[in-house]
Design an enzyme around this catalytic site. Structure first.
Site, PDB file in Angstrom:
ATOM      1  N   ILE A  64     -53.893  37.510  64.113  1.00 34.05           N
ATOM      2  CA  ILE A  64     -53.806  38.967  64.237  1.00 34.05           C
ATOM      3  C   ILE A  64     -53.718  39.663  62.885  1.00 34.05           C
ATOM      4  O   ILE A  64     -53.661  40.882  62.809  1.00 34.05           O
ATOM      5  CB  ILE A  64     -52.607  39.394  65.133  1.00 34.05           C
ATOM      6  CG1 ILE A  64     -51.298  38.791  64.607  1.00 34.05           C
ATOM      7  CG2 ILE A  64     -52.851  39.014  66.571  1.00 34.05           C
ATOM      8  CD1 ILE A  64     -50.074  39.227  65.416  1.00 34.05           C
ATOM      9  N   GLY A  65     -53.691  38.899  61.821  1.00 41.91           N
ATOM     10  CA  GLY A  65     -53.695  39.535  60.502  1.00 41.91           C
ATOM     11  C   GLY A  65     -53.648  38.486  59.413  1.00 41.91           C
ATOM     12  O   GLY A  65     -53.186  37.366  59.627  1.00 41.91           O
ATOM     13  N   GLY A  67     -53.700  38.105  54.788  1.00 42.88           N
ATOM     14  CA  GLY A  67     -53.721  38.749  53.476  1.00 42.88           C
ATOM     15  C   GLY A  67     -53.252  37.767  52.441  1.00 42.88           C
ATOM     16  O   GLY A  67     -53.157  36.564  52.699  1.00 42.88           O
ATOM     17  N   GLY A  68     -52.943  38.287  51.267  1.00 39.35           N
ATOM     18  CA  GLY A  68     -52.531  37.419  50.184  1.00 39.35           C
ATOM     19  C   GLY A  68     -51.240  36.684  50.469  1.00 39.35           C
ATOM     20  O   GLY A  68     -50.927  35.674  49.844  1.00 39.35           O
ATOM     21  N   VAL A  72     -51.038  35.721  59.930  1.00 38.59           N
ATOM     22  CA  VAL A  72     -50.134  35.990  61.047  1.00 38.59           C
ATOM     23  C   VAL A  72     -50.872  35.707  62.355  1.00 38.59           C
ATOM     24  O   VAL A  72     -51.997  36.185  62.558  1.00 38.59           O
ATOM     25  CB  VAL A  72     -49.638  37.456  61.038  1.00 38.59           C
ATOM     26  CG1 VAL A  72     -48.638  37.673  62.173  1.00 38.59           C
ATOM     27  CG2 VAL A  72     -48.997  37.799  59.700  1.00 38.59           C
ATOM     28  N   LYS A  87     -45.976  33.768  61.186  1.00 37.93           N
ATOM     29  CA  LYS A  87     -46.613  33.915  59.870  1.00 37.93           C
ATOM     30  C   LYS A  87     -46.631  32.551  59.193  1.00 37.93           C
ATOM     31  O   LYS A  87     -45.598  31.891  59.100  1.00 37.93           O
ATOM     32  CB  LYS A  87     -45.846  34.926  59.018  1.00 37.93           C
ATOM     33  CG  LYS A  87     -46.567  35.309  57.747  1.00 37.93           C
ATOM     34  CD  LYS A  87     -45.948  36.561  57.134  1.00 37.93           C
ATOM     35  CE  LYS A  87     -46.770  37.056  55.951  1.00 37.93           C
ATOM     36  NZ  LYS A  87     -46.276  38.336  55.430  1.00 37.93           N
ATOM     37  N   ASP A 180     -42.435  47.535  49.041  1.00 40.30           N
ATOM     38  CA  ASP A 180     -43.855  47.705  49.415  1.00 40.30           C
ATOM     39  C   ASP A 180     -43.952  48.505  50.708  1.00 40.30           C
ATOM     40  O   ASP A 180     -44.695  48.144  51.618  1.00 40.30           O
ATOM     41  CB  ASP A 180     -44.510  46.321  49.579  1.00 40.30           C
ATOM     42  CG  ASP A 180     -46.035  46.415  49.641  1.00 40.30           C
ATOM     43  OD1 ASP A 180     -46.585  47.402  49.112  1.00 40.30           O
ATOM     44  OD2 ASP A 180     -46.657  45.511  50.208  1.00 40.30           O
TER      45      ASP A 180
END
Lengths: 229, 224
Positions: A64-65, A67-68, A72, A87, A180
């Site tokens: 579902i996701g 990135g760096g 996930v 994750k 962030d």
């Protein structure tokens, strides 16, 4: 880059006509991430396919996701028969020890907080060279995506900001700086309630900040940049 | 960037080299901001000229910054002032760092969908690709100098680890080498590639620790 020439069979990224040497640039950078000391990456690298098939107490349902900071998955925790977000980092050859350490710190930072507007951490663990943590699954979407689909009424937006401000204040009171905070790191649940997530850059008060994507550095540098010209 | 700091002749030469290497991302940003090719060329050259005059990359080191972020922030500021002055940058201002032929040749090859990518995204994407191109060009040159270009051409695809590529056994048969020799050759090439890539990035960041973060940033930029 008008049209992708092809899709990389290793990572799924688009490979465009201007890719140097016609090779997948994402994969080339990933190869560059592996330690110079690795004699043979393949020897210790579990394949994604094998990990997806058997991840202990978790059945990985879908990505579902990513990135760096890792990938996930929507996953089912078999022992408790519940759906969670999982994750994972370290499934491919580019996760170094330094990155795994940062990943663990993220889990620890989030797990030390107990607040209705902070995505809860359930379990942290390691499996075959991969580091993972499970957390509550918030399925309403990221705030930036939701806001793009339809404008958020002013009153609701103000309520969201107030709730998030109180949430951040709570984290600060417990010595955790998120570092962030952005719409992409705020998830909305089915009732539209906000949940702060992704403490990948978080740290304790007084710790050195080290951003992955250069965002913090860029903010600092903006001042420097304004002096040129 | 270590070599590009300070005010010595060497530092200036190093900075000029960095500017020449990374003009494509900067030029792409200016073009995406809506300037015509001629205007974008003048602005990019003038920006470099003023950057070299100031020699203030020491600021980047002091703030633990990255050349990539620093140049973009500086360029944005430069463009905003250029607009304020109603584009008083004159043709040929400053000593051109990039030849017109290079600019035009690349201009024709630029293929980003301008309607889909923001100026910032174009800049980041081009920066990543430029850096990779630098490394692969140097790696290719080393193999060419050693008379091993066919080996480079076959093994480069294995660097990305894509499936469907010829196996080391197939490459060995094609190049009339033993499979073990190909395996050793690939190991050396991968090692050299990583060294060159990490060295190239190290030229654009203030601290060695930032190299890994830059690599992850490039992966994220090119994945989306």
């Amino acid at each position: 880059m008008t049209n992708a020439s092809r899709v990389c069979t290793e990572c799924g990224a688009s490979v465009f006509a201007d890719a140097p040497e016609g090779v997948c640039s994402v994969c080339l950078f990933r190869t560059g991430l592996a330690s110079l000391d690795n004699k043979d990456d393949e020897a210790f690298e579990p394949t994604v396919a094998r990990m997806l098939k058997d991840f202990g107490d978790y059945e990985l349902l879908e990505e579902i996701g990513h990135g760096g900071q890792g990938v996930v998955y929507r996953a089912r925790q078999k022992s408790l028969n519940r759906i969670v977000a999982l994750k994972v980092i370290g499934l491919s050859h580019w996760a170094t020890e330094a990155h795994l350490k940062r990943f663990r710190l993220e889990a620890e930072a989030a797990a030390s907080l107990n607040h209705p507007c902070i995505v809860p951490i359930y379990e942290v663990g390691e499996r075959e060279g991969a580091c993972y943590f499970s957390m509550g699954l918030v399925e309403g979407g990221q705030l930036d995506a939701v806001a793009k689909r339809e404008p958020i009424p002013i009153r609701h937006a103000a309520e969201l900001i107030a709730k998030l401000a109180r949430t951040v204040s709570y984290a600060h009171e417990h010595g955790i700086l998120h570092r962030d905070i952005k719409p992409g790191n705020i998830l909305l649940d089915a009732k539209g309630e906000p949940h702060l997530t992704d403490f990948g850059l978080a740290g304790r008060d007084g710790e050195h900040c080290h951003a992955d994507d250069g965002s913090f550095g860029h903010a600092q540098l903006h001042g420097a940049g304004t002096s040129c010209g | 960037m270590l070599a590009a700091r300070g005010e010595s002749t060497e530092a200036r030469a190093a900075l000029e080299k960095l500017c020449r290497t990374y003009w494509w991302p900067l030029y792409g940003f200016v073009r995406r901001e809506g300037y015509k090719p001629e205007e974008a060329q003048d602005l990019t050259q003038a920006f470099f000229a003023r950057l070299l005059e100031r020699r203030d990359l020491e600021t980047v080191r002091r703030e633990r910054g990255r050349l990539r972020s620093y140049l973009l922030a500086s360029l944005k500021n430069f463009l905003s002032k250029a607009r304020y002055r109603e584009l008083t940058v004159k043709r040929g201002e400053g000593r051109p760092l990039v030849s017109l032929e290079d600019l035009l040749a690349r201009e024709r090859a630029d293929q980003e969908p301008a309607h889909k990518l923001s100026a910032d995204r174009i800049y980041e994407r081009r920066w990543a690709l430029t850096l990779l191109e630098q490394v692969l060009t140097r790696l290719r040159a080393e193999y060419e100098a050693a008379g091993k270009l066919p080996l480079f051409d076959r093994l480069k695809e294995l660097l990305a680890r894509e499936s469907g590529q010829p196996s080391q056994a197939e490459i060995a048969a094609e190049l009339q080498m033993t499979e073990n020799a190909v395996k050793q050759a690939f190991h050396r090439m991968r090692h050299r590639y990583r060294q060159m890539l990490q060295d190239e990035i190290a030229h654009t960041v203030a601290a060695q620790d930032d190299v890994e973060d830059e690599l992850r940033h490039f992966i994220a930029v090119l994945q989306t």
